[in-house]
Design a protein around this motif. Sequence first.
Motif, PDB file in Angstrom:
ATOM      1  N   GLY A  73       0.799  -1.228   0.000  1.00  0.00           N
ATOM      2  CA  GLY A  73       0.000   0.000   0.000  1.00  0.00           C
ATOM      3  C   GLY A  73       0.825   1.268   0.000  1.00  0.00           C
ATOM      4  O   GLY A  73       0.271   2.367  -0.009  1.00  0.00           O
ATOM      5  N   TYR A  74       2.158   1.127   0.015  1.00  0.00           N
ATOM      6  CA  TYR A  74       3.070   2.274   0.041  1.00  0.00           C
ATOM      7  C   TYR A  74       4.184   2.034  -0.962  1.00  0.00           C
ATOM      8  O   TYR A  74       4.548   0.897  -1.246  1.00  0.00           O
ATOM      9  CB  TYR A  74       3.659   2.468   1.447  1.00  0.00           C
ATOM     10  N   THR A  75       4.758   3.117  -1.490  1.00  0.00           N
ATOM     11  CA  THR A  75       5.800   2.986  -2.495  1.00  0.00           C
ATOM     12  C   THR A  75       6.925   3.983  -2.238  1.00  0.00           C
ATOM     13  O   THR A  75       6.707   5.017  -1.606  1.00  0.00           O
ATOM     14  CB  THR A  75       5.226   3.176  -3.919  1.00  0.00           C
ATOM     15  N   GLY A  76       8.117   3.649  -2.706  1.00  0.00           N
ATOM     16  CA  GLY A  76       9.288   4.501  -2.555  1.00  0.00           C
ATOM     17  C   GLY A  76      10.537   3.650  -2.579  1.00  0.00           C
ATOM     18  O   GLY A  76      10.464   2.417  -2.564  1.00  0.00           O
ATOM     19  N   PRO A  77      11.699   4.285  -2.583  1.00  0.00           N
ATOM     20  CA  PRO A  77      12.955   3.536  -2.626  1.00  0.00           C
ATOM     21  C   PRO A  77      13.245   2.841  -1.294  1.00  0.00           C
ATOM     22  O   PRO A  77      12.847   3.321  -0.234  1.00  0.00           O
ATOM     23  CB  PRO A  77      14.009   4.604  -2.937  1.00  0.00           C
ATOM     24  N   ASP A  78      13.929   1.710  -1.350  1.00  0.00           N
ATOM     25  CA  ASP A  78      14.337   1.006  -0.139  1.00  0.00           C
ATOM     26  C   ASP A  78      15.179   1.935   0.727  1.00  0.00           C
ATOM     27  O   ASP A  78      16.037   2.660   0.227  1.00  0.00           O
ATOM     28  CB  ASP A  78      15.155  -0.252  -0.481  1.00  0.00           C
ATOM     29  N   ALA A  84       2.017   6.797   0.580  1.00  0.00           N
ATOM     30  CA  ALA A  84       0.826   5.973   0.408  1.00  0.00           C
ATOM     31  C   ALA A  84       0.394   5.932  -1.056  1.00  0.00           C
ATOM     32  O   ALA A  84       0.497   6.934  -1.770  1.00  0.00           O
ATOM     33  CB  ALA A  84      -0.308   6.520   1.262  1.00  0.00           C
ATOM     34  N   CYS A  85      -0.084   4.779  -1.486  1.00  0.00           N
ATOM     35  CA  CYS A  85      -0.710   4.693  -2.802  1.00  0.00           C
ATOM     36  C   CYS A  85      -1.944   5.594  -2.783  1.00  0.00           C
ATOM     37  O   CYS A  85      -2.686   5.632  -1.798  1.00  0.00           O
ATOM     38  CB  CYS A  85      -1.136   3.251  -3.103  1.00  0.00           C
ATOM     39  N   ASP A  86      -2.154   6.324  -3.858  1.00  0.00           N
ATOM     40  CA  ASP A  86      -3.302   7.221  -3.958  1.00  0.00           C
ATOM     41  C   ASP A  86      -4.598   6.425  -4.043  1.00  0.00           C
ATOM     42  O   ASP A  86      -4.592   5.232  -4.385  1.00  0.00           O
ATOM     43  CB  ASP A  86      -3.182   8.091  -5.218  1.00  0.00           C
ATOM     44  N   ALA A  87      -5.706   7.096  -3.790  1.00  0.00           N
ATOM     45  CA  ALA A  87      -7.007   6.486  -4.053  1.00  0.00           C
ATOM     46  C   ALA A  87      -7.030   6.088  -5.527  1.00  0.00           C
ATOM     47  O   ALA A  87      -6.460   6.784  -6.371  1.00  0.00           O
ATOM     48  CB  ALA A  87      -8.123   7.480  -3.744  1.00  0.00           C
ATOM     49  N   GLY A  88      -7.613   4.952  -5.823  1.00  0.00           N
ATOM     50  CA  GLY A  88      -7.656   4.462  -7.202  1.00  0.00           C
ATOM     51  C   GLY A  88      -6.440   3.652  -7.592  1.00  0.00           C
ATOM     52  O   GLY A  88      -6.332   3.200  -8.725  1.00  0.00           O
ATOM     53  N   THR A  89      -5.487   3.492  -6.666  1.00  0.00           N
ATOM     54  CA  THR A  89      -4.302   2.679  -6.922  1.00  0.00           C
ATOM     55  C   THR A  89      -4.085   1.716  -5.759  1.00  0.00           C
ATOM     56  O   THR A  89      -4.584   1.929  -4.666  1.00  0.00           O
ATOM     57  CB  THR A  89      -3.032   3.537  -7.116  1.00  0.00           C
ATOM     58  N   PHE A  90      -3.313   0.657  -6.015  1.00  0.00           N
ATOM     59  CA  PHE A  90      -3.062  -0.358  -4.998  1.00  0.00           C
ATOM     60  C   PHE A  90      -1.681  -0.967  -5.193  1.00  0.00           C
ATOM     61  O   PHE A  90      -1.090  -0.874  -6.266  1.00  0.00           O
ATOM     62  CB  PHE A  90      -4.133  -1.457  -5.061  1.00  0.00           C
ATOM     63  N   LYS A  91      -1.181  -1.603  -4.142  1.00  0.00           N
ATOM     64  CA  LYS A  91       0.071  -2.364  -4.198  1.00  0.00           C
ATOM     65  C   LYS A  91      -0.035  -3.415  -3.112  1.00  0.00           C
ATOM     66  O   LYS A  91      -0.083  -3.102  -1.930  1.00  0.00           O
ATOM     67  CB  LYS A  91       1.275  -1.451  -3.968  1.00  0.00           C
ATOM     68  N   GLU A  92      -0.074  -4.682  -3.512  1.00  0.00           N
ATOM     69  CA  GLU A  92      -0.305  -5.774  -2.575  1.00  0.00           C
ATOM     70  C   GLU A  92       0.975  -6.361  -1.991  1.00  0.00           C
ATOM     71  O   GLU A  92       0.915  -7.164  -1.077  1.00  0.00           O
ATOM     72  CB  GLU A  92      -1.123  -6.884  -3.243  1.00  0.00           C
ATOM     73  N   THR A  93       2.138  -5.960  -2.510  1.00  0.00           N
ATOM     74  CA  THR A  93       3.397  -6.538  -2.064  1.00  0.00           C
ATOM     75  C   THR A  93       4.254  -5.496  -1.350  1.00  0.00           C
ATOM     76  O   THR A  93       4.045  -4.289  -1.507  1.00  0.00           O
ATOM     77  CB  THR A  93       4.202  -7.088  -3.260  1.00  0.00           C
ATOM     78  N   THR A  94       5.241  -5.963  -0.587  1.00  0.00           N
ATOM     79  CA  THR A  94       6.208  -5.061   0.024  1.00  0.00           C
ATOM     80  C   THR A  94       7.296  -4.737  -0.992  1.00  0.00           C
ATOM     81  O   THR A  94       7.449  -5.437  -1.994  1.00  0.00           O
ATOM     82  CB  THR A  94       6.837  -5.702   1.278  1.00  0.00           C
ATOM     83  N   GLY A  95       8.059  -3.687  -0.733  1.00  0.00           N
ATOM     84  CA  GLY A  95       9.182  -3.331  -1.598  1.00  0.00           C
ATOM     85  C   GLY A  95       8.959  -2.027  -2.335  1.00  0.00           C
ATOM     86  O   GLY A  95       8.022  -1.281  -2.052  1.00  0.00           O
ATOM     87  N   ALA A  96       9.829  -1.764  -3.295  1.00  0.00           N
ATOM     88  CA  ALA A  96       9.883  -0.476  -3.975  1.00  0.00           C
ATOM     89  C   ALA A  96       8.980  -0.385  -5.203  1.00  0.00           C
ATOM     90  O   ALA A  96       8.961   0.642  -5.867  1.00  0.00           O
ATOM     91  CB  ALA A  96      11.327  -0.176  -4.380  1.00  0.00           C
ATOM     92  N   ALA A  97       8.227  -1.421  -5.532  1.00  0.00           N
ATOM     93  CA  ALA A  97       7.388  -1.393  -6.731  1.00  0.00           C
ATOM     94  C   ALA A  97       6.402  -0.236  -6.691  1.00  0.00           C
ATOM     95  O   ALA A  97       6.003   0.229  -5.624  1.00  0.00           O
ATOM     96  CB  ALA A  97       6.634  -2.718  -6.872  1.00  0.00           C
ATOM     97  N   ALA A  98       6.006   0.213  -7.867  1.00  0.00           N
ATOM     98  CA  ALA A  98       5.035   1.301  -7.989  1.00  0.00           C
ATOM     99  C   ALA A  98       3.627   0.795  -7.675  1.00  0.00           C
ATOM    100  O   ALA A  98       3.350  -0.406  -7.748  1.00  0.00           O
ATOM    101  CB  ALA A  98       5.082   1.867  -9.406  1.00  0.00           C
TER     102      ALA A  98
END
Length: 141
Positions: A73-78, A84-98
């Motif tokens: 649910g969050y993104t950025g460099p290690d 936080a991922c914006d409304a309308g976006t998601f991230k189900e894994t940990t790590g630096a992915a968008a």
Amino acid sequence: CDAGTFKETTGAAACSLCPTGMLKETTGAGVCSACPAGTFKATTGAGVCAACPAWTSSGEGSDVLTDCICLAGYTGPDGAECTACDAGTFKETTGAAACSLCPTGMLKETTGAGVCSACPAGTFKATTGAGVCAACPAWTS
């Protein structure tokens, strides 16, 4: 032995420095313990396990800042504070992915962690990402 040092044998042997990712806060006998999850320690010997930046975590015994990775649910460099991922976006894994856009017909109204949910019955969303589910035209479903 002083805080931050240990020895594995009894007698006159010299005390050794606790390795990176480990600490011993007391003097005297004892062993070095791994830094708890969510912290890291990049130096040997005495010192503290530093907290990972906001919205990141690390495994037990982490020894470099870059072991702190973004939560789902969050993104950025290690090793850096994550956003936080914006409304309308998601991230189900940990790590630096968008963060990924919610597909058509699905929405996520909050920032941060969470999943995209299907539009309620009788509504639709024709775009990806942020948006609202609109009522279906009359005489359709």
